[in-house]
Design a protein around this motif. Structure first.
Motif, short mmCIF file in Angstrom:
data_model
loop_
_atom_site.label_atom_id
_atom_site.label_comp_id
_atom_site.label_asym_id
_atom_site.label_seq_id
_atom_site.Cartn_x
_atom_site.Cartn_y
_atom_site.Cartn_z
N LEU A 140 -1.08 -2.19 -8.25
CA LEU A 140 -0.90 -3.12 -7.15
C LEU A 140 -2.15 -3.16 -6.29
O LEU A 140 -2.72 -2.12 -5.93
CB LEU A 140 0.29 -2.73 -6.29
N ILE A 141 -2.58 -4.39 -5.96
CA ILE A 141 -3.73 -4.59 -5.07
C ILE A 141 -3.33 -5.61 -4.01
O ILE A 141 -2.65 -6.59 -4.32
CB ILE A 141 -4.95 -5.10 -5.85
N THR A 142 -3.74 -5.38 -2.78
CA THR A 142 -3.54 -6.39 -1.75
C THR A 142 -4.85 -6.73 -1.07
O THR A 142 -5.69 -5.86 -0.85
CB THR A 142 -2.51 -5.93 -0.69
N THR A 143 -5.03 -8.00 -0.79
CA THR A 143 -6.18 -8.45 0.00
C THR A 143 -5.73 -8.86 1.40
O THR A 143 -6.54 -9.34 2.19
CB THR A 143 -6.88 -9.65 -0.68
N ASP A 144 -4.44 -8.69 1.68
CA ASP A 144 -3.87 -9.11 2.97
C ASP A 144 -4.04 -7.98 3.99
O ASP A 144 -3.20 -7.09 4.09
CB ASP A 144 -2.40 -9.44 2.80
N THR A 145 -5.14 -8.03 4.72
CA THR A 145 -5.40 -6.99 5.73
C THR A 145 -5.15 -7.51 7.15
O THR A 145 -5.47 -6.83 8.12
CB THR A 145 -6.87 -6.52 5.62
N VAL A 146 -4.55 -8.70 7.25
CA VAL A 146 -4.34 -9.32 8.56
C VAL A 146 -2.89 -9.19 9.01
O VAL A 146 -2.61 -8.81 10.15
CB VAL A 146 -4.75 -10.81 8.53
N ARG A 147 -1.95 -9.48 8.12
CA ARG A 147 -0.54 -9.52 8.51
C ARG A 147 -0.03 -8.11 8.82
O ARG A 147 -0.15 -7.19 8.00
CB ARG A 147 0.31 -10.13 7.39
N ALA A 148 0.56 -7.95 9.95
CA ALA A 148 1.06 -6.64 10.38
C ALA A 148 2.19 -6.17 9.47
O ALA A 148 3.15 -6.89 9.22
CB ALA A 148 1.57 -6.73 11.82
N GLY A 149 2.03 -4.96 8.93
CA GLY A 149 3.08 -4.36 8.12
C GLY A 149 3.04 -4.72 6.65
O GLY A 149 3.71 -4.06 5.84
N ALA A 152 1.40 -1.84 4.51
CA ALA A 152 2.24 -0.64 4.51
C ALA A 152 3.47 -0.84 3.64
O ALA A 152 3.90 0.08 2.94
CB ALA A 152 2.65 -0.31 5.94
N GLN A 153 4.04 -2.02 3.70
CA GLN A 153 5.25 -2.31 2.90
C GLN A 153 4.95 -2.19 1.41
O GLN A 153 5.71 -1.56 0.66
CB GLN A 153 5.74 -3.73 3.23
N LEU A 154 3.85 -2.77 0.97
CA LEU A 154 3.52 -2.74 -0.46
C LEU A 154 3.08 -1.35 -0.88
O LEU A 154 3.40 -0.90 -2.00
CB LEU A 154 2.41 -3.77 -0.74
#
Length: 300
Positions: A140-149, A152-154
């Protein structure tokens, strides 16, 4: 004494038994024509087909499907009405639109893109859980560093699934995270929500897609306005999306936007979010499933 055999807006067929002979009358606009038994079966079958045609058309109208799309589906389904409404509708959908579930044609890396709040993070979790349940390694990779939480959820889910997890705050870090993945692993990339009508957002997403070396898949929620959904999907199509995952199918009643997106931009329907459950809330989108969703309960 006459008995109504078939009734629809096309007309009403009445049957009158006269000993060994049955007379059928077609009443239309207050006028009646009578036929003997030689034409009775063909007449009843034809009107039954027209009744099925109307039932499918009425169901599609309820969903707010644009008239040109509705008429194309009804016209295609009519010759297949002997199969039953659900089967005829499914066959028409299969001939008019593309259905390409992720499991059917899976790229090594899938990048989930879409507008804010469309369910990308939940879909990433469901795809990762699907791989784990199938005994397939996943990263799993996320590029979403803006949305709060969101991160952490992923990350919490990745720990539960014992899957590697990376945060990539830019195209370069995303390329590094992909390079670290084992060739045998499936990779699911979650991205931040993008306003498709904002030029800066589009440029930023285009750079992420270019550096990601993954298939961008549009994730959008059902239930929106059909015209707005088409305009949104056309933007993501221009950014490289060829398939779409539709979420929140369990929380809306009208699905005009789904068919509009499959029709105008020509995106293939990949998977369907039918429940919030991580383990089994995402299923392959098939013509049979869409037909069941479009027809009233009890007719599908």
């Amino acid at each position: 004494m006459s008995e109504t055999v078939v009734k629809s807006s096309t007309g009403t067929v009445e049957r009158e038994d006269r000993g060994r002979v049955a007379i059928l009358r077609l009443r239309r606009d207050g006028k009646a024509n009578a036929w003997g038994p030689d034409m009775a079966e063909a007449l009843v079958e034809r009107l039954a087909e027209l009744a099925d045609d109307e039932a499918i058309g009425d169901a599609l109208s309820f969903h707010g499907i644009p008239p040109e799309i509705r008429d194309a589906i009804v016209e295609t389904s009519l010759p297949l009405s002997a199969q039953g409404r659900s089967a005829a509708l499914a066959a028409a959908l299969a001939s008019l639109y593309r259905f390409e579930p992720l499991k059917q044609r899976r790229r090594r890396a899938v990048m989930l893109v879409g507008p804010p709040g469309s369910g990308k993070t939940a879909t990433a979790a469901k795809l990762a859980a699907r791989s784990v349940l199938a005994d397939e390694p996943v990263r799993l990779i996320t590029t979403d560093t803006v949305r709060a939480g969101g991160t952490a959820q992923l990350e919490a889910l990745a720990k539960i699934l014992r899957a590697p997890f990376h945060v990539a705050d830019g195209p370069a870090r995303l390329a590094d995270a992909l390079a670290a993945a084992d060739p045998a692993e499936s990779v699911v990339i979650d991205t931040g929500g993008v306003n498709p009508f904002n030029a800066a957002d589009r440029r930023e997403l285009a750079a992420v897609i270019k550096g990601g070396q993954a298939e961008p898949v549009l994730v959008f929620a059902a239930g929106g306005d059909a015209n707005d959904s088409v305009a949104m999907a056309e933007v993501f199509r221009s950014l490289g999306c060829a398939r779409a995952i539709v979420t929140r199918l369990d929380t809306v009643r009208r699905l005009g936007s789904v068919l509009a997106v499959a029709h105008a931009p020509g995106l293939a329907l990949a998977d369907a979010g039918i429940a919030p459950d991580i383990a089994d809330g995402l299923v392959p989108f098939t013509p049979v499933l869409l037909a069941r969703l479009l027809l009233p309960k009890g007719e599908a």
